[in-house]
Design a protein around this motif. Sequence first.
Motif, PDB file in Angstrom:
ATOM      1  N   ALA A 183      34.150  33.871  22.802  1.00  0.00           N
ATOM      2  CA  ALA A 183      32.662  34.064  22.690  1.00  0.00           C
ATOM      3  C   ALA A 183      32.137  33.195  21.552  1.00  0.00           C
ATOM      4  O   ALA A 183      31.004  32.728  21.423  1.00  0.00           O
ATOM      5  CB  ALA A 183      32.429  35.320  22.450  1.00  0.00           C
ATOM      6  N   ALA A 184      32.692  33.254  20.363  1.00  0.00           N
ATOM      7  CA  ALA A 184      32.289  32.563  19.177  1.00  0.00           C
ATOM      8  C   ALA A 184      32.242  31.124  19.504  1.00  0.00           C
ATOM      9  O   ALA A 184      31.362  30.246  18.794  1.00  0.00           O
ATOM     10  CB  ALA A 184      33.151  32.700  18.039  1.00  0.00           C
ATOM     11  N   LEU A 185      33.194  30.481  20.019  1.00  0.00           N
ATOM     12  CA  LEU A 185      33.407  29.194  20.430  1.00  0.00           C
ATOM     13  C   LEU A 185      32.176  28.564  21.261  1.00  0.00           C
ATOM     14  O   LEU A 185      31.568  27.595  20.986  1.00  0.00           O
ATOM     15  CB  LEU A 185      34.772  28.799  21.101  1.00  0.00           C
ATOM     16  CG  LEU A 185      36.204  29.260  20.611  1.00  0.00           C
ATOM     17  CD1 LEU A 185      37.237  28.877  21.303  1.00  0.00           C
ATOM     18  CD2 LEU A 185      36.222  28.877  19.287  1.00  0.00           C
ATOM     19  N   ARG A 186      31.947  29.224  22.422  1.00  0.00           N
ATOM     20  CA  ARG A 186      30.783  29.051  23.122  1.00  0.00           C
ATOM     21  C   ARG A 186      29.442  28.682  22.283  1.00  0.00           C
ATOM     22  O   ARG A 186      28.685  28.033  22.623  1.00  0.00           O
ATOM     23  CB  ARG A 186      30.619  30.121  24.175  1.00  0.00           C
ATOM     24  CG  ARG A 186      29.814  29.528  25.308  1.00  0.00           C
ATOM     25  CD  ARG A 186      29.737  30.732  26.482  1.00  0.00           C
ATOM     26  NE  ARG A 186      30.894  31.198  26.714  1.00  0.00           N
ATOM     27  CZ  ARG A 186      31.605  30.636  27.840  1.00  0.00           C
ATOM     28  NH1 ARG A 186      30.905  29.564  28.419  1.00  0.00           N
ATOM     29  NH2 ARG A 186      32.701  30.794  28.213  1.00  0.00           N
ATOM     30  N   GLU A 187      29.181  29.810  21.190  1.00  0.00           N
ATOM     31  CA  GLU A 187      28.029  29.692  20.673  1.00  0.00           C
ATOM     32  C   GLU A 187      27.797  28.534  19.740  1.00  0.00           C
ATOM     33  O   GLU A 187      26.829  27.882  19.462  1.00  0.00           O
ATOM     34  CB  GLU A 187      27.900  30.943  19.980  1.00  0.00           C
ATOM     35  CG  GLU A 187      27.771  32.301  20.730  1.00  0.00           C
ATOM     36  CD  GLU A 187      27.797  33.572  19.898  1.00  0.00           C
ATOM     37  OE1 GLU A 187      27.829  33.346  18.751  1.00  0.00           O
ATOM     38  OE2 GLU A 187      27.719  34.491  20.465  1.00  0.00           O
ATOM     39  N   ARG A 188      29.035  28.074  19.180  1.00  0.00           N
ATOM     40  CA  ARG A 188      28.901  26.992  17.947  1.00  0.00           C
ATOM     41  C   ARG A 188      29.297  25.637  18.361  1.00  0.00           C
ATOM     42  O   ARG A 188      28.901  24.913  17.568  1.00  0.00           O
ATOM     43  CB  ARG A 188      29.799  27.457  16.728  1.00  0.00           C
ATOM     44  CG  ARG A 188      29.082  28.761  16.203  1.00  0.00           C
ATOM     45  CD  ARG A 188      27.749  28.442  15.689  1.00  0.00           C
ATOM     46  NE  ARG A 188      27.815  27.305  14.769  1.00  0.00           N
ATOM     47  CZ  ARG A 188      27.069  26.304  14.400  1.00  0.00           C
ATOM     48  NH1 ARG A 188      25.690  26.830  15.359  1.00  0.00           N
ATOM     49  NH2 ARG A 188      26.627  25.463  13.765  1.00  0.00           N
ATOM     50  N   VAL A 189      30.279  25.683  19.447  1.00  0.00           N
ATOM     51  CA  VAL A 189      31.014  24.174  19.468  1.00  0.00           C
ATOM     52  C   VAL A 189      29.937  23.006  19.606  1.00  0.00           C
ATOM     53  O   VAL A 189      30.048  22.162  19.149  1.00  0.00           O
ATOM     54  CB  VAL A 189      32.028  24.312  20.489  1.00  0.00           C
ATOM     55  CG1 VAL A 189      32.459  22.861  20.887  1.00  0.00           C
ATOM     56  CG2 VAL A 189      33.283  25.046  19.974  1.00  0.00           C
ATOM     57  N   GLU A 190      29.100  23.481  20.752  1.00  0.00           N
ATOM     58  CA  GLU A 190      28.089  22.420  21.001  1.00  0.00           C
ATOM     59  C   GLU A 190      27.277  21.799  19.820  1.00  0.00           C
ATOM     60  O   GLU A 190      26.913  20.467  19.504  1.00  0.00           O
ATOM     61  CB  GLU A 190      27.181  22.465  22.153  1.00  0.00           C
ATOM     62  CG  GLU A 190      27.967  22.895  23.600  1.00  0.00           C
ATOM     63  CD  GLU A 190      28.568  21.519  24.195  1.00  0.00           C
ATOM     64  OE1 GLU A 190      27.856  20.257  23.729  1.00  0.00           O
ATOM     65  OE2 GLU A 190      29.643  21.194  24.459  1.00  0.00           O
ATOM     66  N   ALA A 191      26.765  22.783  19.179  1.00  0.00           N
ATOM     67  CA  ALA A 191      25.966  22.363  17.878  1.00  0.00           C
ATOM     68  C   ALA A 191      26.773  21.639  16.839  1.00  0.00           C
ATOM     69  O   ALA A 191      26.451  20.650  16.217  1.00  0.00           O
ATOM     70  CB  ALA A 191      25.463  23.572  17.130  1.00  0.00           C
ATOM     71  N   LEU A 192      27.991  21.914  16.809  1.00  0.00           N
ATOM     72  CA  LEU A 192      28.881  21.231  15.717  1.00  0.00           C
ATOM     73  C   LEU A 192      29.364  19.997  16.433  1.00  0.00           C
ATOM     74  O   LEU A 192      29.162  19.123  15.412  1.00  0.00           O
ATOM     75  CB  LEU A 192      30.313  21.980  15.704  1.00  0.00           C
ATOM     76  CG  LEU A 192      30.178  23.171  14.858  1.00  0.00           C
ATOM     77  CD1 LEU A 192      31.656  24.300  14.952  1.00  0.00           C
ATOM     78  CD2 LEU A 192      29.646  23.466  13.677  1.00  0.00           C
ATOM     79  N   ALA A 193      29.301  19.852  17.328  1.00  0.00           N
ATOM     80  CA  ALA A 193      29.679  18.309  18.049  1.00  0.00           C
ATOM     81  C   ALA A 193      28.402  17.656  17.826  1.00  0.00           C
ATOM     82  O   ALA A 193      28.494  16.231  17.630  1.00  0.00           O
ATOM     83  CB  ALA A 193      29.981  18.349  19.575  1.00  0.00           C
ATOM     84  N   ARG A 194      27.396  17.859  17.677  1.00  0.00           N
ATOM     85  CA  ARG A 194      26.098  17.083  17.569  1.00  0.00           C
ATOM     86  C   ARG A 194      25.930  17.056  15.770  1.00  0.00           C
ATOM     87  O   ARG A 194      24.952  16.486  15.458  1.00  0.00           O
ATOM     88  CB  ARG A 194      24.704  17.962  17.982  1.00  0.00           C
ATOM     89  CG  ARG A 194      24.746  18.121  19.699  1.00  0.00           C
ATOM     90  CD  ARG A 194      23.295  18.333  20.141  1.00  0.00           C
ATOM     91  NE  ARG A 194      22.994  19.823  19.658  1.00  0.00           N
ATOM     92  CZ  ARG A 194      23.219  20.849  20.337  1.00  0.00           C
ATOM     93  NH1 ARG A 194      23.891  21.010  21.472  1.00  0.00           N
ATOM     94  NH2 ARG A 194      22.942  22.050  19.927  1.00  0.00           N
ATOM     95  N   GLY A 195      26.653  17.582  14.883  1.00  0.00           N
ATOM     96  CA  GLY A 195      26.798  17.474  13.876  1.00  0.00           C
ATOM     97  C   GLY A 195      25.592  18.349  13.200  1.00  0.00           C
ATOM     98  O   GLY A 195      25.273  18.174  11.928  1.00  0.00           O
TER      99      GLY A 195
END
Length: 295
Positions: A183-195
Amino acid sequence: MSALLQDFSDAIGNAAGRLGPSVVGLGRGWSVGSGVVIGKDRILTAAHNIRHDEVSVTFSDGTSEPGKVAGVDADLDLAVIEAQTNGRPALELGDGEPPAVGTPLVALANPGGRGLRVTLGFVSSGPRSFRGPRGRHVAGAIEHTAPLPRGSSGGPLVDLDGRLLGVNAIRLDGNLILAVPAAALRERVEALARGEAPATPRLGVAVAPPRVARRMRRAVGLPERDGLLVRGVEEGSPADRAGIERGDLIASAAGRDLDGIDSLYSALDSLAGGAPLTLKIVRGTEERDLEVSFG
């Protein structure tokens, strides 16, 4: 029993063959960690594995690629690295539902690029919480029994169908492991990948809990006072710019007395739109209010 053991053996073998190419080692030797491919040229790992902006990424076949850090969330202990994945498949993310106690699962790692590790374990408790590298609680962590060697943090935890349940983060007593949940991965990974950096404001201080503050003030003859004792201030941080110094006692934040570090985090989380935070500071016997800006 033999049929059950065969099922588990098949699960481990299938995970090694199907998912192993997507599990990477970071750095060299045992000193750094592991990671997992989550998209084209995207690798997910634990934030505490990140030492520099660049890192060597080694795949299970022994080939290596240079990697560059795209984004880090130290509160959740997650980081995304950009590196050529050369067609290796991304792991499918689970549905985010916490697995029940006793659920079988598989942990994978490639510690520092020294070779693929695949182990079987079981969920050993209900959802847990732990403190990330900056002291914030990470909720819903999965505690499991799959044994892992040093250098495995950042590697994937999957169900028997190969779906990503979490990222292994912390080893507990008794060789139990805690993983950051899907659940935490889904919330943050895309934003982190965009920097994109986390929006949570940071003071930039290292603090001691109230019991330590009371003991230290008593030892030097000062009146006892609840609050967080400042043990260090990061140069150039919001706290440094506001004039907070080592040895100060943070007694309240946003008008609320502090009875622990979580009270301070709650005050920070309540800020909206870059609003400043008012702190009551006790320096010796003198009290003063400071306004901390998060520009």
